[in-house]
Design a protein around this motif. Structure first.
Motif, mmCIF file in Angstrom:
data_model
loop_
_atom_site.group_PDB
_atom_site.id
_atom_site.type_symbol
_atom_site.label_atom_id
_atom_site.label_comp_id
_atom_site.label_asym_id
_atom_site.label_seq_id
_atom_site.Cartn_x
_atom_site.Cartn_y
_atom_site.Cartn_z
ATOM 1 N N VAL A 104 2.276 2.416 6.142
ATOM 2 C CA VAL A 104 2.075 3.362 5.034
ATOM 3 C C VAL A 104 2.533 4.764 5.444
ATOM 4 O O VAL A 104 2.127 5.265 6.492
ATOM 5 C CB VAL A 104 0.584 3.399 4.614
ATOM 6 C CG1 VAL A 104 0.358 4.401 3.496
ATOM 7 C CG2 VAL A 104 0.129 2.011 4.188
ATOM 8 N N ASP A 105 3.368 5.382 4.611
ATOM 9 C CA ASP A 105 3.937 6.683 4.983
ATOM 10 C C ASP A 105 3.349 7.866 4.202
ATOM 11 O O ASP A 105 3.877 8.968 4.256
ATOM 12 C CB ASP A 105 5.466 6.663 4.859
ATOM 13 C CG ASP A 105 5.932 6.392 3.442
ATOM 14 O OD1 ASP A 105 5.082 6.352 2.527
ATOM 15 O OD2 ASP A 105 7.150 6.224 3.245
ATOM 16 N N ALA A 106 2.251 7.632 3.468
ATOM 17 C CA ALA A 106 1.596 8.753 2.763
ATOM 18 C C ALA A 106 0.084 8.704 2.988
ATOM 19 O O ALA A 106 -0.538 7.652 2.889
ATOM 20 C CB ALA A 106 1.895 8.702 1.278
ATOM 21 N N ILE A 107 -0.480 9.865 3.311
ATOM 22 C CA ILE A 107 -1.929 10.012 3.499
ATOM 23 C C ILE A 107 -2.422 10.975 2.420
ATOM 24 O O ILE A 107 -1.932 12.111 2.326
ATOM 25 C CB ILE A 107 -2.247 10.587 4.900
ATOM 26 C CG1 ILE A 107 -1.690 9.673 6.008
ATOM 27 C CG2 ILE A 107 -3.746 10.817 5.080
ATOM 28 C CD1 ILE A 107 -2.250 8.269 6.047
ATOM 29 N N GLY A 108 -3.366 10.504 1.606
ATOM 30 C CA GLY A 108 -3.913 11.346 0.537
ATOM 31 C C GLY A 108 -5.211 11.990 0.987
ATOM 32 O O GLY A 108 -5.913 11.447 1.838
ATOM 33 N N SER A 109 -5.514 13.156 0.425
ATOM 34 C CA SER A 109 -6.774 13.800 0.818
ATOM 35 C C SER A 109 -7.251 14.831 -0.195
ATOM 36 O O SER A 109 -6.488 15.640 -0.702
ATOM 37 C CB SER A 109 -6.603 14.504 2.165
ATOM 38 O OG SER A 109 -7.784 15.199 2.507
ATOM 39 N N HIS A 110 -8.576 14.749 -0.465
ATOM 40 C CA HIS A 110 -9.298 15.874 -1.047
ATOM 41 C C HIS A 110 -9.658 16.714 0.165
ATOM 42 O O HIS A 110 -10.619 16.394 0.863
ATOM 43 C CB HIS A 110 -10.635 15.381 -1.612
ATOM 44 C CG HIS A 110 -10.635 15.015 -3.037
ATOM 45 N ND1 HIS A 110 -10.479 15.925 -4.042
ATOM 46 C CD2 HIS A 110 -10.837 13.825 -3.657
ATOM 47 C CE1 HIS A 110 -10.578 15.306 -5.218
ATOM 48 N NE2 HIS A 110 -10.790 14.039 -5.017
ATOM 49 N N ILE A 111 -8.895 17.754 0.482
ATOM 50 C CA ILE A 111 -9.222 18.474 1.721
ATOM 51 C C ILE A 111 -10.468 19.337 1.556
ATOM 52 O O ILE A 111 -11.027 19.824 2.519
ATOM 53 C CB ILE A 111 -8.041 19.330 2.243
ATOM 54 C CG1 ILE A 111 -7.619 20.381 1.224
ATOM 55 C CG2 ILE A 111 -6.889 18.446 2.683
ATOM 56 C CD1 ILE A 111 -6.696 21.443 1.809
ATOM 57 N N GLY A 112 -10.909 19.505 0.299
ATOM 58 C CA GLY A 112 -12.074 20.341 0.030
ATOM 59 C C GLY A 112 -11.648 21.560 -0.768
ATOM 60 O O GLY A 112 -10.485 21.683 -1.155
ATOM 61 N N VAL A 150 0.869 -1.189 0.000
ATOM 62 C CA VAL A 150 0.000 0.000 0.000
ATOM 63 C C VAL A 150 0.900 1.233 0.000
ATOM 64 O O VAL A 150 1.749 1.386 0.875
ATOM 65 C CB VAL A 150 -0.925 0.027 1.241
ATOM 66 C CG1 VAL A 150 -1.803 1.280 1.224
ATOM 67 C CG2 VAL A 150 -1.791 -1.223 1.303
ATOM 68 N N THR A 151 0.727 2.111 -0.995
ATOM 69 C CA THR A 151 1.598 3.288 -1.103
ATOM 70 C C THR A 151 0.973 4.532 -0.481
ATOM 71 O O THR A 151 1.673 5.501 -0.201
ATOM 72 C CB THR A 151 1.930 3.594 -2.573
ATOM 73 O OG1 THR A 151 0.705 3.792 -3.287
ATOM 74 C CG2 THR A 151 2.713 2.444 -3.209
ATOM 75 N N CYS A 152 -0.352 4.524 -0.287
ATOM 76 C CA CYS A 152 -1.028 5.715 0.248
ATOM 77 C C CYS A 152 -2.410 5.312 0.748
ATOM 78 O O CYS A 152 -3.078 4.490 0.116
ATOM 79 C CB CYS A 152 -1.165 6.754 -0.879
ATOM 80 S SG CYS A 152 -1.898 8.330 -0.404
ATOM 81 N N VAL A 153 -2.820 5.858 1.882
ATOM 82 C CA VAL A 153 -4.202 5.687 2.348
ATOM 83 C C VAL A 153 -4.901 7.031 2.204
ATOM 84 O O VAL A 153 -4.391 8.053 2.687
ATOM 85 C CB VAL A 153 -4.257 5.197 3.816
ATOM 86 C CG1 VAL A 153 -5.691 5.206 4.333
ATOM 87 C CG2 VAL A 153 -3.658 3.798 3.941
ATOM 88 N N PHE A 154 -6.038 7.024 1.529
ATOM 89 C CA PHE A 154 -6.791 8.267 1.323
ATOM 90 C C PHE A 154 -7.812 8.493 2.427
ATOM 91 O O PHE A 154 -8.517 7.566 2.822
ATOM 92 C CB PHE A 154 -7.494 8.241 -0.043
ATOM 93 C CG PHE A 154 -6.765 9.047 -1.070
ATOM 94 C CD1 PHE A 154 -5.594 8.562 -1.633
ATOM 95 C CD2 PHE A 154 -7.214 10.306 -1.446
ATOM 96 C CE1 PHE A 154 -4.888 9.315 -2.562
ATOM 97 C CE2 PHE A 154 -6.511 11.068 -2.369
ATOM 98 C CZ PHE A 154 -5.348 10.573 -2.927
ATOM 99 N N LEU A 155 -7.901 9.732 2.899
ATOM 100 C CA LEU A 155 -8.923 10.090 3.885
ATOM 101 C C LEU A 155 -10.287 10.108 3.213
ATOM 102 O O LEU A 155 -10.415 10.529 2.061
ATOM 103 C CB LEU A 155 -8.654 11.478 4.467
ATOM 104 C CG LEU A 155 -7.322 11.695 5.187
ATOM 105 C CD1 LEU A 155 -7.232 13.149 5.648
ATOM 106 C CD2 LEU A 155 -7.164 10.735 6.358
ATOM 107 N N GLY A 156 -11.290 9.658 3.940
ATOM 108 C CA GLY A 156 -12.673 9.739 3.454
ATOM 109 C C GLY A 156 -13.574 9.788 4.673
ATOM 110 O O GLY A 156 -13.229 9.234 5.719
#
Ligand code: MG
Length: 282
Positions: free
Chosen positions: A109-117, A60-66
């Protein structure tokens, strides 16, 4: 420079991404992950999931916030409901972001992805400084976990995104570049935008789109399979090479209601990316 690792957006539980088995069947070795449901985010589940990843040879290279309550139904509803910008939910979502990041840490996992808005314009001093402060808090939590924040592109023009990144003043904030989003949100040409923000790009979505026939920025464009829209897949990958991108590439095709078509179109995108890579790195 070596070829990029090409992955796919996946989900642990029911979600927009493909199941891990689809990634395994397609011979894919990296995935980005949508936020696992709150009930899934336990140490035991992390261990079980890690065993599965190891068995399938997937990282897993990135976990996205939702978050609960987010809706991409229209651009206006997206602005009201998505990410950390909406005021009413900001504090609870920030706390939940910390929990998601801590779960991602259990997965290594060392990256967190996000559509912050939709980041408010800088002229709106109060609202702008509030969101800068929120993202600083998020970056600081991630830094303590040894993690980076990758902001998803699309909701701001490249120049505004650059200004925001600088104003946050943290060295663990970067960009997840999604070329299709710039077309979908009507926020500029993806290639020109990539050239502007290139030095911040640490992960990428291979997604494609056609612009709206209505009003850009008000009406959605249409997401289409990678290589069949207005992104110009070949130029996009060539530009990534030009800006020195060396992170993972992730295919995003979110039509979970049609799993077979989703798998087929991801397979086609993989084939296309591999053939362009062969030319670029010959
Ligand atoms: Mg994306």
């Amino acid at each position: 420079m070596k070829k990029w690792s090409v992955g796919v957006f996946a989900s642990i539980d029911a979600g927009l991404g493909v199941q891990l088995e689809v990634a395994r069947d397609l011979g894919i070795h990296t995935v980005q992950l949508h936020t696992p449901a709150k009930t899934s985010r336990t140490p035991d589940n992390a261990k079980a999931f890690l065993r599965k990843l190891e068995e399938y040879g997937i990282t897993v290279t990135c976990v996205f916030l939702g978050f609960e309550g987010e809706s991409y139904e229209t651009i206006a509803i997206t602005a009201e409901t998505v990410g950390l910008v909406p005021h009413e939910t900001r504090e609870t979502r920030l706390q939940e972001s910390f929990e998601i990041a801590d779960f991602a840490k259990l997965l290594g996992v060392d990256a967190i992805g996000s559509h912050i808005g939709f980041v408010p314009h800088k002229d709106d001093v109060k609202k702008y400084s509030e969101i800068v402060e929120t993202i600083q808090k998020l970056c600081d939590h991630l830094a303590a976990n040894g993690q980076r924040l990758h902001l998803e592109t699309g909701q701001e023009k490249a120049e505004d995104l650059l200004t925001f990144l600088k104003d946050v003043q943290r060295d663990n904030i970067f960009i997840n570049f999604d070329p299709a989003n710039l077309i979908l949100y009507g926020m500029g040409n993806p290639i020109e935008s990539l050239k502007k923000v290139g030095s911040y790009v640490r992960s990428v979505h291979c997604k494609d789109a056609k612009p709206t026939n209505g009003t850009p920025g008000v009406d959605w464009g249409t997401e289409v399979p990678f290589g069949t829209g207005d992104v110009d897949a070949e130029l996009f990958l060539a530009t990534l090479k030009e800006v020195g991108f060396d992170g993972p590439i992730t295919i995003e095709r979110e039509i979970p209601q049609e799993p077979q078509r989703q798998k087929d179109e991801i397979g086609q995108a993989l084939h296309l990316i591999y053939s362009i890579e062969d030319k670029l790195f010959a």
